[in-house]
Scaffold this motif. Structure first.
Motif, PDB file in Angstrom:
ATOM      1  N   UNK A   1      34.297 -13.052 -17.211  1.00 32.44           N
ATOM      2  CA  UNK A   1      34.564 -11.648 -17.577  1.00 32.44           C
ATOM      3  C   UNK A   1      34.465 -11.460 -19.160  1.00 32.44           C
ATOM      4  N   UNK A   2      34.223 -10.033 -19.364  1.00 28.15           N
ATOM      5  CA  UNK A   2      34.066  -9.547 -20.763  1.00 28.15           C
ATOM      6  C   UNK A   2      35.860  -9.100 -21.211  1.00 28.15           C
ATOM      7  N   UNK A   3      36.662  -9.424 -20.349  1.00 29.52           N
ATOM      8  CA  UNK A   3      37.984  -9.048 -20.787  1.00 29.52           C
ATOM      9  C   UNK A   3      38.448  -9.664 -22.040  1.00 29.52           C
ATOM     10  N   UNK A   4      38.048 -11.130 -22.102  1.00 27.57           N
ATOM     11  CA  UNK A   4      38.302 -11.863 -23.408  1.00 27.57           C
ATOM     12  C   UNK A   4      37.654 -11.213 -24.704  1.00 27.57           C
ATOM     13  N   UNK A   5      36.488 -10.924 -24.558  1.00 23.28           N
ATOM     14  CA  UNK A   5      35.848 -10.417 -25.752  1.00 23.28           C
ATOM     15  C   UNK A   5      36.373  -8.968 -26.016  1.00 23.28           C
ATOM     16  N   UNK A   6      36.748  -8.185 -25.191  1.00 20.44           N
ATOM     17  CA  UNK A   6      37.539  -7.004 -25.543  1.00 20.44           C
ATOM     18  C   UNK A   6      38.727  -7.388 -26.155  1.00 20.44           C
ATOM     19  N   UNK A   7      39.680  -8.118 -25.583  1.00 19.09           N
ATOM     20  CA  UNK A   7      40.817  -8.725 -26.259  1.00 19.09           C
ATOM     21  C   UNK A   7      40.744  -9.164 -27.658  1.00 19.09           C
ATOM     22  N   UNK A   8      39.369 -10.070 -28.091  1.00 15.12           N
ATOM     23  CA  UNK A   8      39.273 -10.364 -29.467  1.00 15.12           C
ATOM     24  C   UNK A   8      38.977  -9.301 -30.110  1.00 15.12           C
TER      25      UNK A   8
ATOM     26  N   UNK B   1      30.944  -1.005 -22.105  1.00 14.84           N
ATOM     27  CA  UNK B   1      30.335  -0.064 -21.322  1.00 14.84           C
ATOM     28  C   UNK B   1      28.776  -0.223 -20.789  1.00 14.84           C
ATOM     29  N   UNK B   2      28.651  -0.511 -19.682  1.00 17.70           N
ATOM     30  CA  UNK B   2      27.313  -0.731 -19.119  1.00 17.70           C
ATOM     31  C   UNK B   2      26.849  -2.007 -19.173  1.00 17.70           C
ATOM     32  N   UNK B   3      27.745  -2.807 -19.648  1.00 19.70           N
ATOM     33  CA  UNK B   3      27.178  -4.441 -20.094  1.00 19.70           C
ATOM     34  C   UNK B   3      27.915  -5.124 -19.127  1.00 19.70           C
ATOM     35  N   UNK B   4      27.394  -6.405 -18.400  1.00 18.82           N
ATOM     36  CA  UNK B   4      28.152  -7.123 -17.687  1.00 18.82           C
ATOM     37  C   UNK B   4      27.563  -8.544 -18.067  1.00 18.82           C
ATOM     38  N   UNK B   5      28.264  -9.551 -17.472  1.00 20.71           N
ATOM     39  CA  UNK B   5      27.962 -11.055 -17.930  1.00 20.71           C
ATOM     40  C   UNK B   5      26.430 -11.285 -17.704  1.00 20.71           C
ATOM     41  N   UNK B   6      25.713 -10.819 -16.866  1.00 18.17           N
ATOM     42  CA  UNK B   6      24.408 -11.159 -16.576  1.00 18.17           C
ATOM     43  C   UNK B   6      23.592 -10.803 -17.722  1.00 18.17           C
ATOM     44  N   UNK B   7      23.921  -9.469 -18.149  1.00 15.64           N
ATOM     45  CA  UNK B   7      23.251  -9.167 -19.443  1.00 15.64           C
ATOM     46  C   UNK B   7      23.464  -9.822 -20.809  1.00 15.64           C
ATOM     47  N   UNK B   8      24.659 -10.469 -20.978  1.00 16.13           N
ATOM     48  CA  UNK B   8      24.760 -11.524 -21.737  1.00 16.13           C
ATOM     49  C   UNK B   8      23.917 -12.699 -21.850  1.00 16.13           C
TER      50      UNK B   8
END
Length: 178
Positions: free
Chosen positions: A148-155, A125-132
């Motif tokens: 996308x952060x979808x892969x991080x959520x999946x892991x 929440x509130x974090x995007x690729x640019x933040x990382x």
């Protein structure tokens, strides 16, 4: 070549042996990789004892620290003894990113509870690729490219049942990067 995060469940007696005998850990796990997760060596078999976060380990560490997780699920807590590169056996290559670390059974329970209370949506929440990318989170090139952060959520969601099962069985976890 990518840096992958890996976990293996250890019974309490196995954790004690790993603390006393780094060569045993190196011999059992060798140069583990996501592609060869079938057999853990030394009689350890089955995916239920091993889990990987793939390349999402650093993002998971960043995101869980940001939320104030009580346990470092990405890197582990206690560093295990390491024979290092001088005079080490073939397994030393497996620890090229530092020695394995562990989570005790109590830390695994604490982590599993924190993870259960934090769904994937809240995690990112509130974090995007640019933040990382700005935070220099591995793999930076992926975040700079807008991955996308979808892969991080999946892991993360794959890791939760693994932590729950380890907690239910009173197991510790060994955590390492390879």
């Amino acid at each position: 070549m990518s840096i992958l995060g890996s976990y293996v469940r250890l019974a309490v007696d196995e954790l004690e042996r790993a603390r006393r005998d780094p060569a045993w850990v190196e011999a059992c796990l060798g140069a583990r990789s996501e592609e060869t997760h079938g057999a853990l060596g030394a009689g350890w078999t089955g995916g239920e004892r091993w889990c990987s976060t793939g390349t999402a380990w650093d993002a998971l560490g960043f995101l869980t620290r940001r939320l104030g997780f009580p346990v470092d699920i990405a890197h582990g807590e206690e560093a295990l003894p390491w024979s290092g590169s001088e005079g080490a056996g073939a397994g030393a290559a497996a620890w090229s990113y530092g020695p394995p670390r562990c989570l005790t059974p109590g830390q695994v329970r604490t982590a599993a509870a924190a993870m259960a209370a934090t769904g994937g949506e809240r995690l990112v929440g509130g974090v995007g690729p640019a933040d990382l990318a700005r935070a220099d989170v591995y793999p930076v090139h992926a975040w700079e490219g807008g991955a996308s952060l979808e892969g991080v959520v999946a892991r993360y969601e794959e890791l939760l049942p693994f932590f729950r099962a380890a907690a239910a069985d009173g197991d510790a976890l060994l955590v390492w990067l390879s």
